[in-house]
Design a protein around this motif. Structure first.
Motif, PDB file in Angstrom:
ATOM      1  N   THR A   1      85.983  16.673  36.407  1.00 35.43           N
ATOM      2  CA  THR A   1      87.385  16.407  36.377  1.00 35.43           C
ATOM      3  C   THR A   1      86.802  15.427  37.490  1.00 35.43           C
ATOM      4  O   THR A   1      86.007  15.255  38.203  1.00 35.43           O
ATOM      5  N   GLU A   2      87.199  15.190  38.195  1.00 33.52           N
ATOM      6  CA  GLU A   2      87.338  13.817  39.327  1.00 33.52           C
ATOM      7  C   GLU A   2      86.758  14.530  40.621  1.00 33.52           C
ATOM      8  O   GLU A   2      86.596  13.801  41.342  1.00 33.52           O
ATOM      9  N   TRP A   3      86.581  16.007  40.934  1.00 34.67           N
ATOM     10  CA  TRP A   3      86.500  16.532  42.171  1.00 34.67           C
ATOM     11  C   TRP A   3      84.753  16.600  41.732  1.00 34.67           C
ATOM     12  O   TRP A   3      84.330  16.275  43.311  1.00 34.67           O
ATOM     13  N   ALA A   4      83.794  16.586  40.688  1.00 32.93           N
ATOM     14  CA  ALA A   4      82.734  16.884  40.794  1.00 32.93           C
ATOM     15  C   ALA A   4      81.754  15.794  41.496  1.00 32.93           C
ATOM     16  O   ALA A   4      80.658  17.225  42.756  1.00 32.93           O
ATOM     17  N   TYR A   5      81.770  15.126  41.128  1.00 35.59           N
ATOM     18  CA  TYR A   5      80.742  13.641  42.074  1.00 35.59           C
ATOM     19  C   TYR A   5      81.329  14.194  44.086  1.00 35.59           C
ATOM     20  O   TYR A   5      79.897  13.837  44.224  1.00 35.59           O
ATOM     21  N   ARG A   6      82.941  13.946  43.700  1.00 38.11           N
ATOM     22  CA  ARG A   6      82.569  14.454  45.658  1.00 38.11           C
ATOM     23  C   ARG A   6      82.161  15.440  45.971  1.00 38.11           C
ATOM     24  O   ARG A   6      81.561  15.763  47.375  1.00 38.11           O
ATOM     25  N   ASP A   7      81.895  16.861  45.633  1.00 36.19           N
ATOM     26  CA  ASP A   7      81.909  17.807  45.809  1.00 36.19           C
ATOM     27  C   ASP A   7      80.196  17.824  45.491  1.00 36.19           C
ATOM     28  O   ASP A   7      79.648  18.173  47.433  1.00 36.19           O
ATOM     29  N   VAL A   8      79.243  16.655  45.334  1.00 35.60           N
ATOM     30  CA  VAL A   8      78.309  17.187  45.392  1.00 35.60           C
ATOM     31  C   VAL A   8      77.963  15.576  46.208  1.00 35.60           C
ATOM     32  O   VAL A   8      76.802  16.355  47.301  1.00 35.60           O
TER      33      VAL A   8
ATOM     34  N   TRP B   1      72.774  14.599  34.388  1.00 40.95           N
ATOM     35  CA  TRP B   1      73.829  13.623  35.451  1.00 40.95           C
ATOM     36  C   TRP B   1      73.825  14.377  36.808  1.00 40.95           C
ATOM     37  O   TRP B   1      73.520  13.417  37.633  1.00 40.95           O
ATOM     38  N   LEU B   2      73.845  16.182  36.992  1.00 40.27           N
ATOM     39  CA  LEU B   2      73.231  16.615  38.130  1.00 40.27           C
ATOM     40  C   LEU B   2      72.205  15.827  38.311  1.00 40.27           C
ATOM     41  O   LEU B   2      71.656  15.915  40.127  1.00 40.27           O
ATOM     42  N   ASP B   3      70.885  15.830  38.264  1.00 39.18           N
ATOM     43  CA  ASP B   3      69.731  16.200  38.597  1.00 39.18           C
ATOM     44  C   ASP B   3      69.933  15.079  39.248  1.00 39.18           C
ATOM     45  O   ASP B   3      69.149  13.679  40.240  1.00 39.18           O
ATOM     46  N   LEU B   4      69.986  12.999  38.299  1.00 38.70           N
ATOM     47  CA  LEU B   4      70.024  11.842  38.859  1.00 38.70           C
ATOM     48  C   LEU B   4      70.772  12.319  40.321  1.00 38.70           C
ATOM     49  O   LEU B   4      70.065  11.229  40.825  1.00 38.70           O
TER      50      LEU B   4
ATOM     51  N   ALA C   1      68.985  23.258  24.268  1.00 41.67           N
ATOM     52  CA  ALA C   1      68.519  21.788  25.515  1.00 41.67           C
ATOM     53  C   ALA C   1      68.860  21.682  26.884  1.00 41.67           C
ATOM     54  O   ALA C   1      68.558  21.340  27.448  1.00 41.67           O
ATOM     55  N   ILE C   2      70.385  22.924  27.256  1.00 38.81           N
ATOM     56  CA  ILE C   2      70.358  22.533  28.638  1.00 38.81           C
ATOM     57  C   ILE C   2      69.378  23.469  28.860  1.00 38.81           C
ATOM     58  O   ILE C   2      69.164  22.911  30.225  1.00 38.81           O
ATOM     59  N   ALA C   3      69.031  24.683  29.020  1.00 36.37           N
ATOM     60  CA  ALA C   3      67.404  25.403  29.605  1.00 36.37           C
ATOM     61  C   ALA C   3      66.790  24.685  30.057  1.00 36.37           C
ATOM     62  O   ALA C   3      65.937  24.644  31.001  1.00 36.37           O
ATOM     63  N   ALA C   4      66.331  23.906  29.377  1.00 33.62           N
ATOM     64  CA  ALA C   4      65.336  22.376  29.460  1.00 33.62           C
ATOM     65  C   ALA C   4      65.388  21.514  29.541  1.00 33.62           C
ATOM     66  O   ALA C   4      64.736  20.187  29.320  1.00 33.62           O
ATOM     67  N   ALA C   5      66.378  20.618  30.044  1.00 39.62           N
ATOM     68  CA  ALA C   5      67.677  19.389  30.324  1.00 39.62           C
ATOM     69  C   ALA C   5      66.947  19.400  31.756  1.00 39.62           C
ATOM     70  O   ALA C   5      66.743  18.000  32.297  1.00 39.62           O
ATOM     71  N   SER C   6      66.480  19.912  32.669  1.00 34.70           N
ATOM     72  CA  SER C   6      66.089  19.305  34.297  1.00 34.70           C
ATOM     73  C   SER C   6      64.947  20.454  34.710  1.00 34.70           C
ATOM     74  O   SER C   6      64.729  21.790  34.833  1.00 34.70           O
TER      75      SER C   6
END
Length: 311
Positions: free
Chosen positions: A65-72, A99-102, A135-140
């Motif tokens: 979505t267009e909202w995610a980065y601005r939410d963070v 992406w969220l980790d970075l 893979a998701i569970a080991a991502a970060s």
């Protein structure tokens, strides 16, 4: 406890409830036109609310979505010091977690927060997410929890039910067993919590209890609460029974004694009509930890066999 991000009434009520965690929601409970305006309310609630020792979480919108980065950016820059985790919904790949980790790392560095302190909770809500859950569970290293999101998942596989988290009519077995067990194994393989998602009929206490008992029996750590009436049921179901807690404490004491010099240095012994060994002790440790976390007190005590030498 789920709290709509833009609702002052719910925010005030949530601060009085005895939940382990709450999350302020910027996703499904906020209408698209209201999403940008909900962010300042979430920041204010985090900074000024009385949340005690509960884990403070914000669910952002998903990465497509267009909202995610601005939410963070808005939430972490405005209230990062009073935030424990970001919940990422509709996770389909490890790359989305990365992406969220970075982004969190960049913001933490920019505003002077300790890098890595803010955790991530990942929601598995569709077929692709479940297919990639290991893979998701080991991502970060930030990942703390994997969460099952039943509503979107049910829609993604065309499940014939309109009740979120309930069994579809006409299917005699447990329609969610594979989903829950896959999430649980992926979480445990990476040292994460596994949390069951909501049950939609908020006034159906028995329906909620059935759904909670299903995931609690497998080993899940908890379940979402959408209504205060569901909270005492969740606290009851995910804590061990008094009998199980007492037995687990006895197993640990008995094993510690019998493996000692005074107890004969035995690796496997009988406790009543049950054989206990190192594996039994590990199982008991889980139950004891859950019971102690729930504030339970034991009602039994291990008695050494007659003639045993006391240290």
């Amino acid at each position: 406890m789920a709290v709509p991000g833009s609702s002052a009434r719910f925010l005030e009520k949530a601060q009085t409830l005895e939940s382990d965690q709450f999350f302020l929601d910027l996703e499904d409970s906020v209408a698209p036109l209201a999403k940008p305006g909900a962010r300042p309310g979430v920041v204010e609630a985090l900074n000024q609310g009385s949340w005690g020792n509960r884990i403070r979480v914000v669910r952002i919108n998903d990465v497509s979505t267009e909202w995610a980065y601005r939410d963070v950016v808005t939430v972490v820059e405005g209230a990062g010091a009073n935030l424990d985790c970001i919940m990422l919904p509709k996770v389909q790949s490890a790359a989305q977690v990365a992406w969220l980790d970075l982004l969190l790392t960049q913001i933490e560095k920019a505003v002077g927060l300790a890098v890595g302190r803010i955790g991530i909770e990942a929601q598995i809500e569709d077929a692709q997410g479940l297919a990639n859950v290991y893979a998701i569970a080991a991502a970060s290293r930030r990942l703390e929890t994997i969460i099952f999101g039943p509503a979107d998942f049910m829609a993604s596989i065309n499940m014939r039910s309109l009740v979120v988290g309930d069994q579809p009519p006409g299917y005699e077995a447990d329609a969610y067993h594979h989903v829950l067990m896959s999430i649980l194994v992926a979480a445990r393989a990476n040292g994460l919590q596994a949390i069951d998602g909501p049950y939609g009929r908020v006034k159906d206490d028995e329906g909620y209890r059935r759904a909670a008992q299903r995931s609690a029996a497998l080993g899940f750590d908890g379940k979402w609460v959408l209504h205060p009436n569901q909270l005492p049921i969740a606290n009851e179901v995910y804590a061990p029974t008094q009998a199980d807690y007492d037995e687990a404490e006895l197993i640990i004491e008995a094993y510690d004694f019998h493996t000692s010099e005074a107890g004969g240095r035995m690796g496997a012994v009988m406790l009543g009509d049950t054989m206990i060994d190192e594996a039994a002790r590990k199982m008991a440790l889980v139950v004891v930890a859950q019971g102690r976390a729930a504030g339970m007190t034991r009602t039994t005590k291990f008695e050494r066999p007659e003639g045993a030498v006391r240290a």
